[in-house]
Design a protein around this motif. Structure first.
Motif, PDB file in Angstrom:
ATOM      1  N   GLU A   1       0.807  -1.212   0.000  1.00  0.00           N
ATOM      2  CA  GLU A   1       0.000   0.000   0.000  1.00  0.00           C
ATOM      3  C   GLU A   1       0.851   1.278   0.000  1.00  0.00           C
ATOM      4  N   ILE A   2       1.999   1.240   0.659  1.00  0.00           N
ATOM      5  CA  ILE A   2       2.808   2.461   0.765  1.00  0.00           C
ATOM      6  C   ILE A   2       3.882   2.547  -0.320  1.00  0.00           C
ATOM      7  N   ALA A   3       4.066   1.480  -1.085  1.00  0.00           N
ATOM      8  CA  ALA A   3       5.179   1.431  -2.034  1.00  0.00           C
ATOM      9  C   ALA A   3       4.912   2.207  -3.318  1.00  0.00           C
ATOM     10  N   ASP A   4       3.660   2.446  -3.660  1.00  0.00           N
ATOM     11  CA  ASP A   4       3.308   3.074  -4.933  1.00  0.00           C
ATOM     12  C   ASP A   4       3.943   2.303  -6.087  1.00  0.00           C
ATOM     13  N   ASP A   5       4.732   3.024  -6.917  1.00  0.00           N
ATOM     14  CA  ASP A   5       5.351   2.368  -8.066  1.00  0.00           C
ATOM     15  C   ASP A   5       6.757   1.865  -7.771  1.00  0.00           C
ATOM     16  N   LYS A   6       7.153   1.864  -6.487  1.00  0.00           N
ATOM     17  CA  LYS A   6       8.495   1.390  -6.129  1.00  0.00           C
ATOM     18  C   LYS A   6       8.597  -0.126  -6.182  1.00  0.00           C
ATOM     19  N   ILE A   7       7.460  -0.810  -6.041  1.00  0.00           N
ATOM     20  CA  ILE A   7       7.430  -2.268  -6.112  1.00  0.00           C
ATOM     21  C   ILE A   7       6.766  -2.682  -7.428  1.00  0.00           C
ATOM     22  N   ILE A   8       7.484  -3.499  -8.198  1.00  0.00           N
ATOM     23  CA  ILE A   8       6.946  -3.991  -9.465  1.00  0.00           C
ATOM     24  C   ILE A   8       6.100  -5.231  -9.244  1.00  0.00           C
ATOM     25  N   ASN A   9       6.567  -6.121  -8.343  1.00  0.00           N
ATOM     26  CA  ASN A   9       5.848  -7.385  -8.136  1.00  0.00           C
ATOM     27  C   ASN A   9       6.203  -7.968  -6.773  1.00  0.00           C
ATOM     28  N   ILE A  10       5.212  -8.597  -6.133  1.00  0.00           N
ATOM     29  CA  ILE A  10       5.443  -9.362  -4.912  1.00  0.00           C
ATOM     30  C   ILE A  10       4.963 -10.780  -5.171  1.00  0.00           C
ATOM     31  N   GLU A  11       5.882 -11.725  -5.127  1.00  0.00           N
ATOM     32  CA  GLU A  11       5.553 -13.129  -5.341  1.00  0.00           C
ATOM     33  C   GLU A  11       5.519 -13.855  -4.007  1.00  0.00           C
ATOM     34  N   THR A  12       4.418 -14.534  -3.728  1.00  0.00           N
ATOM     35  CA  THR A  12       4.302 -15.309  -2.490  1.00  0.00           C
ATOM     36  C   THR A  12       4.964 -16.671  -2.677  1.00  0.00           C
ATOM     37  N   ILE A  13       5.989 -16.940  -1.879  1.00  0.00           N
ATOM     38  CA  ILE A  13       6.640 -18.253  -1.906  1.00  0.00           C
ATOM     39  C   ILE A  13       5.917 -19.204  -0.955  1.00  0.00           C
ATOM     40  N   PHE A  14       5.626 -18.732   0.259  1.00  0.00           N
ATOM     41  CA  PHE A  14       4.708 -19.458   1.135  1.00  0.00           C
ATOM     42  C   PHE A  14       3.970 -18.461   2.007  1.00  0.00           C
ATOM     43  N   ASP A  15       2.757 -18.833   2.390  1.00  0.00           N
ATOM     44  CA  ASP A  15       1.888 -17.898   3.092  1.00  0.00           C
ATOM     45  C   ASP A  15       1.803 -18.160   4.585  1.00  0.00           C
ATOM     46  N   ASP A  16       2.006 -19.398   5.007  1.00  0.00           N
ATOM     47  CA  ASP A  16       1.804 -19.724   6.422  1.00  0.00           C
ATOM     48  C   ASP A  16       2.905 -20.597   7.006  1.00  0.00           C
ATOM     49  N   MET A  17       3.432 -21.505   6.206  1.00  0.00           N
ATOM     50  CA  MET A  17       4.404 -22.445   6.751  1.00  0.00           C
ATOM     51  C   MET A  17       5.445 -22.802   5.689  1.00  0.00           C
ATOM     52  N   GLY A  18       6.686 -22.793   6.116  1.00  0.00           N
ATOM     53  CA  GLY A  18       7.773 -23.223   5.252  1.00  0.00           C
ATOM     54  C   GLY A  18       8.843 -23.869   6.100  1.00  0.00           C
ATOM     55  N   SER A  19      10.008 -24.040   5.538  1.00  0.00           N
ATOM     56  CA  SER A  19      11.110 -24.602   6.316  1.00  0.00           C
ATOM     57  C   SER A  19      12.434 -24.050   5.813  1.00  0.00           C
ATOM     58  N   PHE A  20      13.396 -23.965   6.733  1.00  0.00           N
ATOM     59  CA  PHE A  20      14.774 -23.624   6.397  1.00  0.00           C
ATOM     60  C   PHE A  20      15.580 -24.913   6.426  1.00  0.00           C
ATOM     61  N   ALA A  21      16.468 -25.065   5.465  1.00  0.00           N
ATOM     62  CA  ALA A  21      17.284 -26.279   5.390  1.00  0.00           C
ATOM     63  C   ALA A  21      18.629 -25.949   4.769  1.00  0.00           C
ATOM     64  N   PHE A  22      19.541 -26.899   4.836  1.00  0.00           N
ATOM     65  CA  PHE A  22      20.879 -26.733   4.283  1.00  0.00           C
ATOM     66  C   PHE A  22      21.068 -27.662   3.099  1.00  0.00           C
ATOM     67  N   ASP A  23      21.653 -27.112   2.025  1.00  0.00           N
ATOM     68  CA  ASP A  23      21.937 -27.979   0.889  1.00  0.00           C
ATOM     69  C   ASP A  23      23.240 -28.737   1.117  1.00  0.00           C
ATOM     70  N   LYS A  24      23.644 -29.526   0.134  1.00  0.00           N
ATOM     71  CA  LYS A  24      24.822 -30.396   0.306  1.00  0.00           C
ATOM     72  C   LYS A  24      26.110 -29.596   0.481  1.00  0.00           C
ATOM     73  N   ASP A  25      26.095 -28.309   0.072  1.00  0.00           N
ATOM     74  CA  ASP A  25      27.277 -27.455   0.231  1.00  0.00           C
ATOM     75  C   ASP A  25      27.231 -26.631   1.511  1.00  0.00           C
ATOM     76  N   GLY A  26      26.198 -26.865   2.324  1.00  0.00           N
ATOM     77  CA  GLY A  26      26.091 -26.145   3.588  1.00  0.00           C
ATOM     78  C   GLY A  26      25.427 -24.788   3.488  1.00  0.00           C
ATOM     79  N   ASN A  27      24.849 -24.464   2.329  1.00  0.00           N
ATOM     80  CA  ASN A  27      24.164 -23.176   2.166  1.00  0.00           C
ATOM     81  C   ASN A  27      22.729 -23.278   2.684  1.00  0.00           C
ATOM     82  N   LEU A  28      22.270 -22.200   3.308  1.00  0.00           N
ATOM     83  CA  LEU A  28      20.921 -22.171   3.867  1.00  0.00           C
ATOM     84  C   LEU A  28      19.918 -21.741   2.799  1.00  0.00           C
TER      85      LEU A  28
END
Length: 564
Positions: free
Chosen positions: A371-398
């Motif tokens: 609401e406050i961004a006006d034209d400063k935001i082009i797009n907001i994509e929802t990756i998850f809305d309520d529940m997700g998880s953090f994990a580490f890949d095989k190289d140790g990256n989060l």
């Protein structure tokens, strides 16, 4: 006091006045024209229930008739037998027909077709259901217009026959010993919804926590194949078989806007990670529980059949609890929050995770930012809305990953523009009540389960009076706030006032705190190693219902994201 009306069950038509659910089984009997419909056992059963409810409230002659005679009146009207008007007043007939039509549409009506590996059924099931829908409208209009003596000038193409249609099929999967009673239960294969769907349940709030039981709930299951169905869901990267009693079809169908339906290929020969039994006759203490079948590595949940559990939140949160427990045992960290990917007009793209328990202001923060961004935001994509998880890949990256493809949000949290722009895709639950909800599709399964980097993680603080954004100076300070899980309850659950929940997540971490703490330590350590912004946004929702203060906080958030 009137006795509650009992459900009427036949091979092709089930109707329960208590749950207000009706199931039409086209595989057992499909009506092809108006005269088959008016002569059907299903219509007679519907009339029986309608008259049983009406006869105590009305003294009209037409309503006081027995069901067979009432249907004979409809037949007489259709065949232009004018003698019927000598016995009954035309206006009373017309009003009763209107009431019967409305009575049927008060039910949540779902049709099912058994696939039987028939490609014709798979390709044409929507046409089959659409044709039935037209038949119901045609019968209503034919009777109505014959009684009133003229054609209507305005026609409304409503969902007169069904609200949804589902293809079902039997699929073989490696059923462990003790789970044999599940073999006969058909899976939902393909769904067709007729949004906007306005659905009503006896309960509108979730209560309490889910806890472990020492015995596998599968021992209690002896459901019949015509009474139970299975929604095979892909929840994150978990495979979950959600078995529900047909009286819970409101929730079972609503899952289609929240989780991806697993295909036949993804089910056949596959053992699930989780099994939910929704609508068991009884559970310990008449509440929801789970059990970890370690021998088969399956998380099994149980939910009792009662009025309270008709609220969709029970189905959704029990599914997510089982999934989150599975994640913890895989050394992943369940996140109770929302994740969005924001594209800015200055060319930057940032991913932000908003964290907190129900009512903390996660969704509201995202909306305030828009609401406050006006034209400063082009797009907001929802990756998850309520529940997700953090994990580490095989190289140790989060990385972060989502669970649901849809969003289950309070109508009060949505601006009128968002609510109305998405109305044609939404499933609305008890829209006239407090804590009214809508389930909207949000993103594709492929995007939800991708490995997403994390640029910012903020705790939604709805209880302090400050305004703005605050960055935690070190991981100990951050962990203290995130683990405490404080919030001011806003009526979305049975809690009131200030509350604390371990890691703001009563759906997994609370039940397995000892296993969760080392994963929390590892995640925060990595975030601070990588200089990721970890802080809190003051949503002010416990104090300021106008949301002006939240918008001030959103301005600081926008500045931080665009200029750093």
């Amino acid at each position: 006091m009137l006795k509650p009306l009992k459900a009427i069950d036949s091979d092709s038509f089930y109707i329960n006045p208590d749950s207000r659910v009706s199931v039409l089984n086209y595989s057992e009997g499909y009506i092809q024209n108006i005269f088959q419909l008016v002569n059907s056992k299903g219509l007679l059963n519907l009339v029986k229930l309608y008259l049983a409810e009406q006869q105590s409230n009305s003294k009209d002659d037409i309503v006081q008739e027995d069901p067979e005679q009432y249907v004979n009146v409809l037949k007489a009207i259709l065949t232009d037998n004018t003698a019927v008007y000598e016995k009954y007043d035309k206006d009373l007939i017309l009003q009763s027909i209107e009431d019967l039509y409305s009575y049927y549409r008060q039910y949540f009506r779902v049709s099912v077709i058994n696939k039987h590996n028939n490609a014709v059924i798979k390709g044409g099931f929507m046409d089959i259901d659409n044709n039935f829908n037209e038949l119901v409208i045609d019968l209503y209009r034919a009777v109505e217009e014959k009684v009133q003596g003229f054609s209507n000038h305005t026609y409304r193409q409503i969902n007169a026959g069904t609200n949804a249609c589902a293809i079902t099929q039997s699929i073989d999967w490696p059923t462990p010993a003790g789970y044999e009673n599940l073999k006969s239960i058909r899976f939902l294969d393909t769904l067709m919804l007729r949004p906007p769907m306005m659905m009503h349940t006896k309960s509108n709030k979730r209560e309490g926590l889910f806890d472990a039981v020492p015995d596998n709930p599968i021992k209690k299951f002896n459901g019949k194949s015509n009474e139970w169905y299975c929604f095979p869901a892909k929840i994150g990267e978990s495979l979950s078989y959600i078995y529900f009693h047909r009286d819970y079809f409101v929730s079972g169908i609503a899952l289609g806007n929240l989780f991806e339906v697993a295909s036949e290929e993804e089910v056949r020969g596959k053992k699930p990670d989780e099994i939910l039994l929704f609508g068991l006759p009884e559970t310990e203490g008449d509440v929801c529980h789970y059990y970890h079948d370690e021998a088969n590595d399956i998380w099994v949940g149980e939910v009792p059949y009662n009025d309270k559990t008709t609220y969709f939140g029970y189905m959704k949160k029990m599914c997510l609890t089982l999934h989150n427990l599975h994640m913890i045992y895989e050394n992943r960290l369940p996140i109770h929050g929302s994740m969005v990917k924001i594209s800015f007009s200055n060319g930057k793209t940032k991913t932000v995770v908003f964290f907190g328990d129900s009512g903390a202001g996660k969704s509201e923060s995202i909306e305030a930012l828009q609401e406050i961004a006006d034209d400063k935001i082009i797009n907001i994509e929802t990756i998850f809305d309520d529940m997700g998880s953090f994990a580490f890949d095989k190289d140790g990256n989060l990385y972060a990953q989502g669970t649901e493809t849809g969003a289950f949000v309070r109508l009060d949290d949505l601006s009128s523009s968002v609510a109305f722009n998405n109305m044609d895709r939404g499933i609305y639950l008890n829209p006239e009540l407090k804590n009214a909800r809508v389930i909207l599709p949000a993103n594709t399964y492929k995007r939800v389960v991708q490995h997403h980097t994390i640029d910012m993680w903020v705790y939604a603080n709805n209880y302090d009076s400050e305004i703005g954004l605050h960055q935690f100076p070190d991981e100990d300070a951050a962990k203290a706030t995130f683990i405490a899980g404080k919030r001011k309850a806003l009526g979305t659950t049975d809690e009131v006032g200030m509350s604390t929940t371990f890691f703001a997540n009563p759906f997994g971490p609370v039940q397995e705190e000892e296993r969760t703490r080392p994963i929390i330590d590892k995640v925060f350590n990595k975030l601070y190693q990588d200089n990721i912004y970890v802080g809190e946004i003051y949503t002010h929702l416990g104090y300021d219902k106008s949301k002006d203060s939240l918008q001030e906080s959103a301005k600081e958030l926008l500045d931080q994201l665009m200029n750093n």
